[in-house]
Design a protein around this motif. Structure first.
Motif, mmCIF file in Angstrom:
data_model
loop_
_atom_site.group_PDB
_atom_site.id
_atom_site.type_symbol
_atom_site.label_atom_id
_atom_site.label_comp_id
_atom_site.label_asym_id
_atom_site.label_seq_id
_atom_site.Cartn_x
_atom_site.Cartn_y
_atom_site.Cartn_z
ATOM 1 N N ASP A 157 52.152 -9.287 66.895
ATOM 2 C CA ASP A 157 51.310 -9.157 65.744
ATOM 3 C C ASP A 157 50.036 -9.699 65.935
ATOM 4 O OD1 ASP A 157 53.082 -7.178 64.263
ATOM 5 O OD2 ASP A 157 54.595 -8.962 64.446
ATOM 6 N N VAL A 158 48.843 -9.157 65.726
ATOM 7 C CA VAL A 158 47.605 -9.825 65.837
ATOM 8 C C VAL A 158 46.911 -9.585 64.611
ATOM 9 C CG1 VAL A 158 47.658 -10.310 68.412
ATOM 10 C CG2 VAL A 158 46.631 -8.162 67.190
ATOM 11 N N VAL A 159 45.865 -10.376 64.237
ATOM 12 C CA VAL A 159 44.834 -9.919 63.349
ATOM 13 C C VAL A 159 43.388 -10.174 64.129
ATOM 14 C CG1 VAL A 159 43.609 -10.821 61.382
ATOM 15 C CG2 VAL A 159 46.076 -11.039 61.248
ATOM 16 N N VAL A 160 42.650 -9.313 64.134
ATOM 17 C CA VAL A 160 41.446 -9.253 64.921
ATOM 18 C C VAL A 160 40.372 -9.073 63.822
ATOM 19 C CG1 VAL A 160 39.968 -8.029 66.646
ATOM 20 C CG2 VAL A 160 42.457 -7.826 66.819
ATOM 21 N N ASN A 161 39.354 -10.076 64.062
ATOM 22 C CA ASN A 161 38.256 -10.315 63.191
ATOM 23 C C ASN A 161 36.835 -10.138 64.179
ATOM 24 O OD1 ASN A 161 39.303 -11.758 60.746
ATOM 25 N ND2 ASN A 161 40.206 -12.795 62.437
ATOM 26 N N ARG A 162 35.860 -9.311 63.575
ATOM 27 C CA ARG A 162 34.865 -8.637 64.134
ATOM 28 C C ARG A 162 33.590 -9.109 63.008
ATOM 29 N NH1 ARG A 162 38.578 -5.142 65.313
ATOM 30 N NH2 ARG A 162 38.863 -4.427 67.755
ATOM 31 N N VAL A 163 32.267 -9.454 63.915
ATOM 32 C CA VAL A 163 31.416 -9.555 63.164
ATOM 33 C C VAL A 163 29.986 -9.422 63.985
ATOM 34 C CG1 VAL A 163 31.209 -12.361 63.571
ATOM 35 C CG2 VAL A 163 30.025 -10.952 61.604
ATOM 36 N N VAL A 164 29.049 -8.951 63.573
ATOM 37 C CA VAL A 164 27.914 -8.486 64.396
ATOM 38 C C VAL A 164 26.698 -9.869 64.393
ATOM 39 C CG1 VAL A 164 25.806 -7.087 64.349
ATOM 40 C CG2 VAL A 164 27.907 -6.105 63.972
ATOM 41 N N ILE A 165 26.340 -10.144 65.496
ATOM 42 C CA ILE A 165 25.671 -11.300 65.607
ATOM 43 C C ILE A 165 24.307 -10.934 66.378
ATOM 44 C CG2 ILE A 165 27.185 -13.011 65.487
ATOM 45 C CD1 ILE A 165 26.965 -13.383 68.522
ATOM 46 N N ARG A 166 23.264 -11.753 66.324
ATOM 47 C CA ARG A 166 22.108 -11.367 67.046
ATOM 48 C C ARG A 166 21.534 -12.422 68.076
ATOM 49 N NH1 ARG A 166 19.400 -6.573 65.932
ATOM 50 N NH2 ARG A 166 20.267 -5.368 64.153
ATOM 51 N N SER A 167 20.970 -12.058 69.277
ATOM 52 C CA SER A 167 20.722 -13.020 70.151
ATOM 53 C C SER A 167 19.312 -12.669 70.868
ATOM 54 C CB SER A 167 21.666 -13.642 71.162
ATOM 55 O OG SER A 167 21.018 -14.492 71.985
ATOM 56 N N GLY A 168 18.289 -12.913 70.863
ATOM 57 C CA GLY A 168 16.980 -12.496 71.837
ATOM 58 C C GLY A 168 16.717 -11.086 71.173
ATOM 59 N N GLY A 169 16.904 -10.810 70.086
ATOM 60 C CA GLY A 169 16.604 -9.622 69.404
ATOM 61 C C GLY A 169 17.523 -8.537 69.441
ATOM 62 N N GLU A 170 18.571 -8.809 70.333
ATOM 63 C CA GLU A 170 19.767 -7.620 70.591
ATOM 64 C C GLU A 170 21.017 -8.063 69.681
ATOM 65 O OE1 GLU A 170 19.466 -5.122 72.312
ATOM 66 O OE2 GLU A 170 17.411 -5.682 72.937
ATOM 67 N N PRO A 171 21.434 -6.870 69.183
ATOM 68 C CA PRO A 171 22.878 -7.094 68.454
ATOM 69 C C PRO A 171 23.873 -7.259 69.457
ATOM 70 C CG PRO A 171 22.196 -4.713 68.557
ATOM 71 C CD PRO A 171 21.064 -5.521 69.033
ATOM 72 N N TYR A 172 25.021 -7.938 68.994
ATOM 73 C CA TYR A 172 26.203 -8.205 69.795
ATOM 74 C C TYR A 172 27.251 -8.144 68.767
ATOM 75 C CZ TYR A 172 23.261 -9.356 73.698
ATOM 76 O OH TYR A 172 22.424 -9.325 74.469
ATOM 77 N N LEU A 173 28.618 -7.887 69.149
ATOM 78 C CA LEU A 173 29.700 -7.831 68.333
ATOM 79 C C LEU A 173 30.488 -8.973 68.846
ATOM 80 C CD1 LEU A 173 31.283 -6.205 66.096
ATOM 81 C CD2 LEU A 173 32.459 -5.058 67.772
ATOM 82 N N LEU A 174 30.777 -9.951 68.052
ATOM 83 C CA LEU A 174 31.719 -11.085 68.379
ATOM 84 C C LEU A 174 33.125 -10.860 67.621
ATOM 85 C CD1 LEU A 174 32.092 -14.147 69.387
ATOM 86 C CD2 LEU A 174 31.256 -14.709 67.260
ATOM 87 N N GLY A 175 34.103 -11.002 68.442
ATOM 88 C CA GLY A 175 35.190 -10.732 68.011
ATOM 89 C C GLY A 175 36.458 -11.930 68.373
ATOM 90 N N PHE A 176 37.512 -12.216 67.757
ATOM 91 C CA PHE A 176 38.372 -12.911 68.117
ATOM 92 C C PHE A 176 39.683 -12.518 67.487
ATOM 93 C CE2 PHE A 176 36.268 -14.867 64.541
ATOM 94 C CZ PHE A 176 37.047 -15.162 63.800
ATOM 95 N N SER A 177 40.849 -13.053 68.177
ATOM 96 C CA SER A 177 42.155 -12.410 67.737
ATOM 97 C C SER A 177 43.090 -13.630 67.385
ATOM 98 C CB SER A 177 42.810 -11.625 68.927
ATOM 99 O OG SER A 177 41.971 -10.770 68.974
ATOM 100 N N ILE A 178 43.783 -13.629 66.482
ATOM 101 C CA ILE A 178 44.811 -14.638 65.866
ATOM 102 C C ILE A 178 46.464 -14.163 66.201
ATOM 103 C CG2 ILE A 178 45.595 -16.392 64.489
ATOM 104 C CD1 ILE A 178 42.687 -16.225 63.349
ATOM 105 N N ASP A 179 47.134 -14.648 66.917
ATOM 106 C CA ASP A 179 48.549 -14.324 66.813
ATOM 107 C C ASP A 179 49.250 -14.606 65.504
ATOM 108 O OD1 ASP A 179 51.211 -13.545 67.401
ATOM 109 O OD2 ASP A 179 51.324 -14.879 69.331
ATOM 110 N N VAL A 180 49.702 -13.866 64.810
ATOM 111 C CA VAL A 180 50.328 -13.975 63.367
ATOM 112 C C VAL A 180 51.872 -13.504 63.820
ATOM 113 C CG1 VAL A 180 48.197 -13.930 62.237
ATOM 114 C CG2 VAL A 180 49.578 -11.915 62.480
ATOM 115 N N SER A 181 52.520 -13.467 64.817
ATOM 116 C CA SER A 181 53.722 -12.726 65.095
ATOM 117 C C SER A 181 54.884 -13.910 64.063
ATOM 118 C CB SER A 181 54.108 -12.899 66.587
ATOM 119 O OG SER A 181 53.335 -11.974 67.356
ATOM 120 N N GLU A 182 54.470 -15.176 64.294
ATOM 121 C CA GLU A 182 55.545 -15.949 63.581
ATOM 122 C C GLU A 182 55.392 -15.953 61.850
ATOM 123 O OE1 GLU A 182 55.295 -19.898 64.777
ATOM 124 O OE2 GLU A 182 55.667 -19.651 66.892
ATOM 125 N N GLN A 183 54.268 -15.751 61.554
ATOM 126 C CA GLN A 183 53.838 -15.584 60.075
ATOM 127 C C GLN A 183 54.471 -14.115 59.630
ATOM 128 O OE1 GLN A 183 51.910 -16.784 62.358
ATOM 129 N NE2 GLN A 183 50.268 -17.841 61.553
#
Length: 711
Positions: A157-183
Motif C-alpha cells: 500500500d503506497v501513498v503517492v504525492n505529486r506537485v508541479v515545479i519549474r526549472s529554466g522556464g520549463e514545468p516538471y512533475l515531481l513525485g515521491f511515494s511512501i510505503d504505508v503498508s504497516e499503517q
C-alpha cells in the motif's frame, strides 16, 4: 512514514549551497573573459587575445566540471533518500529518478529515464497513473493518492504525492511515494478488532435477551401461580412459606434485571427520555412499593417532600424510579432497626430546568471509608467474603451511578460504620410550561410510612354486562393457565389461541375487545400478526381498531418500541404482575366503553387526590392547544425529531388522565414517524393520524372541562 532527519536535510542543503556558490564564481569569471574578447582595446596585442582565449577555455572547463559535480551530488542526495522519487516532463517522460524508484518499479535507471509509464508498468497501473498525473498538472497543487499494489508479494500500500515545479522556464512533475503498508495493516487490524467487538457485543446482547426470555417464561408461572395461591385460604405457616418462595423469585428477577440493565448501559443502548410526569406521585408510588419489606423488618419508611413541589416535571420517570428503588432497597436490606428516609429538595431554577436532590438516609450498618470509593464500581461489594451476610450482584449501585450520569446528574455517599449511610443524587428536571407550584401547604411532619401504607382506591368490579371479550394469544401452557385464571377472576370472557395464525383469525373475525398477544409464537409471531391486523383495519371495508397488548419475556432495549411500531397499543413484560395486568385491562375497558377519560383510574394513581387531578386538568386545558400547535408546526416543517418530541410530550400528559383513545393516537403517530424514511416527512398516514389526534384532544379537553365545572 518518511524517515529523514533534520540534520541530513540541513547537510544536503549546505552542500548544494556551496556548489551553487562555486558555479556562480565560475560564471562570473566566464562573463568577464567574454566581455574582454567582445571589446578588445586598440592597443591590445595578439598575446593578450591568446591569454583571454586560454582563460575562457579554462573557465568553461571549470564550469563543466562543477556542473557535473553538482549533478553527481544531486544524484547522491536523491539516492540516499529512503523513498522513491521521480521527475517527469509535460509529455510524461521520466527525466530523473532515484535508486529507490528503480527498486520500486523493478527496472534499472537506463530503462526509466527518457521513457513513459506505459513503457514500464502494466496497462491498468499506467492508466491510473495518467489520471493522477493529470490532476496534479491541472490543479497546480500537491495531489495525494493512495494505491494498493496487489501484484506485489506481499501486496504493498503506497501513498503517492505529486506537485508541479519549474526549472529554466520549463514545468516538471515531481513525485515521491511512501510505503504505508504497516499503517494500513494496523488500521485494518483495528477495524477488524472494532467489528469483532461489535459482533461480540451484539451476540452478548442477544444471548442476554434469550436468557431473559427463557428465565422469565417459567418465572412468570412461578410468580403468578404463587400470587394466586396466596390469595386463597391458607394457614399462617403456608402463607409464610409461599411468601418466601415469591420473595426468592423476585430476588432472582432483580438479578436478571441488573445484568440486563448493565449490559444495555455498557453497550450504549440505553436512552434517556424527557417527558412530563408527576414527581410527587412518582415518589409516593416508589415508597409505597417498598413498604411491605420495611414493615416486615419493623422499619419506619419515611418520605419527606417539600411544600412547594411543582405538579409536573420533565425528565425520565422510569429511570428515576429505578434509581430510587435501588437505593431504597439497599437501605432497607442493610438496616436491621430504625428508619429509612427519602428526602426531596428543590434547588434554584436555571432557565426552564431546576436541580432536584434526592437523599436516602438509613440507620444501618454503614460503609467503611476505604470502601466508599469502590461501591459504585461494577461487581464491587463492601463484603465480598464467603461468609458475607448480604447477597447481591454488586451491580445495583453501578447502574444507579450510570443512570444518574446519563440524566446529567451526580451521585455521592457519606457513611460511618455502625451509624448508617446517606446517599445523595441530584438530576436536572425541566419545568412544564404553564405549571405552577402547588399550594396545598407544607407537610407538618415527614410522612412516616403513611404514603407507603395508604389504602388504595378499590378498583371497580367487573360487571357481567360490561366485561370484555379478551383474546389470549399464548403458547406456553403454564402462562396460559395463569393468565386465564387472572382474567377470569377479573370477570372477563377469554378465548385462547396457542399460535399466531389462530390468534390472527380470532382477532379478525372473533369480535374481541382486547388482544393479549405473546410476541414469540409458532406459525406467526405476535409482531407479524399485529401488522397484518392493522393492515386489514386500514382498508375502507374494515375500519375500527382492536387494542393489542404485547406480552413478552424479552426485556431488552428497544423491545417496547418494536411492539409499538408493529401497531400494538401497550406492552407487558413477563412475569406479568396481576396488578399491572388489571391496570392495563381496566384502561382498555374504559376505551372499549367509549370513555374519553378514565377519571377513576387517574384518581387511583394519585391516591385519591382529586384536588391535584383537577389542577392537572386545568393545566392541560391551558397547555394542550400549545402542545398541539407545536406538533402541527413540526409536521408542516418536515422536522421529524421535533415532531417526535411533540408527540412524546402530549402522550406523557395524557397518561395522567387515562385518555386511552388519545394515547392510542399518539402511539400510532409515534410509530408512523419512526417508520418513515429519513429526511422530510411524507404526507398521508402521518398527517391523517395528526388530524385524528387533534379531534381526540378536543374531546379530552371537553371532558376535563366538564370535570372542572362539576368540581
Amino acid at each position: 512514514m518518511l524517515d529523514i532527519s533534520s540534520e541530513e536535510l540541513t547537510g544536503a542543503n549546505d552542500q548544494l549551497r556551496a556548489e551553487a556558490a562555486r558555479q556562480g564564481e565560475a560564471l562570473r569569471s566566464l562573463q568577464a573573459s567574454l566581455g574582454r574578447l567582445a571589446m578588445p582595446s586598440a592597443s591590445a596585442a595578439g598575446a593578450d587575445v591568446t591569454d583571454d582565449l586560454l582563460g575562457l577555455t579554462h573557465a568553461l572547463e571549470q564550469l563543466v566540471q562543477q556542473r557535473e559535480s553538482a549533478r553527481e551530488l544531486t544524484e547522491q542526495i536523491l539516492d540516499q533518500l529512503p523513498i522513491p522519487v521521480f521527475l517527469k516532463d509535460r509529455q510524461g517522460r521520466f527525466v530523473r529518478c532515484n535508486r529507490q524508484f528503480e527498486q520500486f518499479v523493478q527496472r534499472p535507471r537506463a530503462q526509466i529515464e527518457g521513457f513513459t509509464i506505459d513503457d514500464i508498468v502494466p496497462r491498468t497501473w499506467a492508466g491510473l497513473t495518467h489520471e493522477e498525473d493529470e490532476r496534479a498538472w491541472r490543479s497546480g497543487r500537491m495531489v495525494t493518492s493512495e494505491r494498493r499494489l496487489a501484484q506485489r508479494d506481499p501486496p504493498m500500500d503506497v501513498v503517492v504525492n505529486r506537485v508541479v515545479i519549474r526549472s529554466g522556464g520549463e514545468p516538471y512533475l515531481l513525485g515521491f511515494s511512501i510505503d504505508v503498508s504497516e499503517q494500513r495493516a494496523a488500521r485494518d487490524a483495528m477495524q477488524h478488532a472494532v467489528e469483532s467487538a461489535q459482533a461480540a457485543s451484539r451476540a452478548k446482547s442477544e444471548f442476554l435477551a434469550n436468557m431473559s426470555h427463557e428465565i422469565r417464561t417459567p418465572m412468570n408461572g412461578i410468580l403468578g401461580m404463587t400470587e394466586l395461591v396466596l390469595e386463597s385460604q391458607l394457614d399462617p405457616q403456608q402463607r409464610d412459606d409461599l411468601a418466601l418462595v415469591k420473595g426468592s423469585a423476585d430476588a432472582l428477577l432483580t438479578i436478571i434485571d441488573d445484568i440486563l440493565d448493565f449490559s444495555k448501559i455498557e453497550a450504549g443502548k440505553l436512552e434517556i427520555e424527557d417527558v412530563p410526569f408527576d414527581l410527587r406521585a412518582l415518589v409516593q408510588d416508589t415508597v409505597r412499593s417498598l413498604s411491605l419489606p420495611a414493615r416486615r423488618k419493623g422499619l419506619a419508611l419515611e418520605c419527606e417532600l417539600p411544600p412547594q413541589l411543582p405538579p409536573m416535571m420533565k425528565g425520565d420517570p422510569g429511570r428515576l424510579r429505578q434509581v430510587l428503588i435501588n437505593l431504597l432497597g439497599n437501605a432497607i436490606k442493610f438496616t436491621s432497626e430504625g428508619a429509612v428516609t427519602l428526602g426531596v429538595a428543590m434547588r434554584p431554577t436555571v432557565a426552564q430546568r431546576c436541580e432536584v436532590e434526592f437523599t436516602v438516609r438509613d440507620t444501618g450498618i454503614g460503609i467503611a471509608p476505604d470502601k466508599q470509593k469502590l461501591i459504585f464500581d461494577a461487581f464491587s461489594q463492601v463484603d465480598g467474603s464467603t461468609t458475607r451476610q448480604y447477597g447481591g450482584t454488586g451491580l445495583g449501585l453501578t447502574i444507579c451511578r450510570r443512570l444518574v450520569i446519563l440524566m446529567q446528574g451526580d451521585i455521592a455517599v457519606s457513611s460511618e460504620p455502625g451509624s448508617g449511610s446517606v446517599f445523595r443524587f441530584s438530576v436536572p428536571l425541566g419545568r412544564v410550561a404553564g405549571a405552577v407550584p402547588e399550594a396545598r401547604g407544607a407537610l407538618p411532619a415527614p410522612v412516616t410510612d403513611a404514603v407507603a401504607s395508604a389504602p388504595p382506591v378499590p378498583a371497580p368490579p367487573a360487571h357481567k354486562a360490561g366485561r370484555l371479550h379478551i383474546l389470549l394469544a399464548e403458547d406456553n401452557p403454564v402462562n396460559q393457565r395463569l393468565a386465564l385464571r387472572l382474567l377470569e377472576k377479573m370477570g372477563h370472557r377469554v378465548t385462547l389461541a396457542d399460535n399466531g395464525v389462530d390468534a390472527l383469525e380470532h382477532a379478525l373475525h372473533g369480535a374481541v375487545d382486547l388482544v393479549l398477544m405473546d410476541v414469540q409464537m409458532p406459525g406467526l409471531d405476535g409482531l407479524a400478526a399485529t401488522r397484518i391486523l392493522r393492515q386489514w383495519e386500514a382498508t375502507a371495508a374494515a375500519g375500527g381498531h382492536v387494542p393489542v397488548v404485547a406480552m413478552t419475556a424479552r426485556a431488552m432495549q428497544g423491545d417496547r418500541e418494536r411492539c409499538l411500531e408493529a401497531g400494538m397499543d401497550d406492552y407487558l413484560s413477563k412475569p406479568i404482575d396481576s396488578a399491572r395486568l388489571r391496570e392495563v385491562v381496566a384502561r382498555f375497558h374504559g376505551r372499549v366503553a367509549g370513555a374519553v377519560l378514565d377519571w377513576r383510574g387517574a384518581l387511583l394513581r394519585l391516591d385519591g387526590d382529586r384536588e391535584l387531578l383537577l389542577e392537572l386538568a386545568a393545566l392541560f386545558i391551558g397547555d394542550g392547544p400549545q402542545l398541539l400547535a407545536a406538533l402541527d408546526q413540526a409536521l408542516a416543517a418536515g422536522e421529524r425529531e421535533a415532531s417526535q418530541r411533540a408527540v412524546h410530550s402530549l402522550q406523557g400528559v395524557l397518561v395522567n388522565f387515562g385518555a386511552q383513545r388519545a394515547i392510542a393516537c399518539t402511539e400510532r403517530l409515534a410509530a408512523s414517524l419512526h417508520e418513515g424514511a429519513p429526511g422530510a416527512l411524507a404526507p398521508g398516514l402521518t398527517h391523517a393520524l395528526a388530524h385524528e389526534l387533534a379531534a381526540e384532544l378536543q374531546d379530552v379537553m371537553a371532558a376535563l372541562g366538564e370535570q372542572l365545572g362539576g368540581a
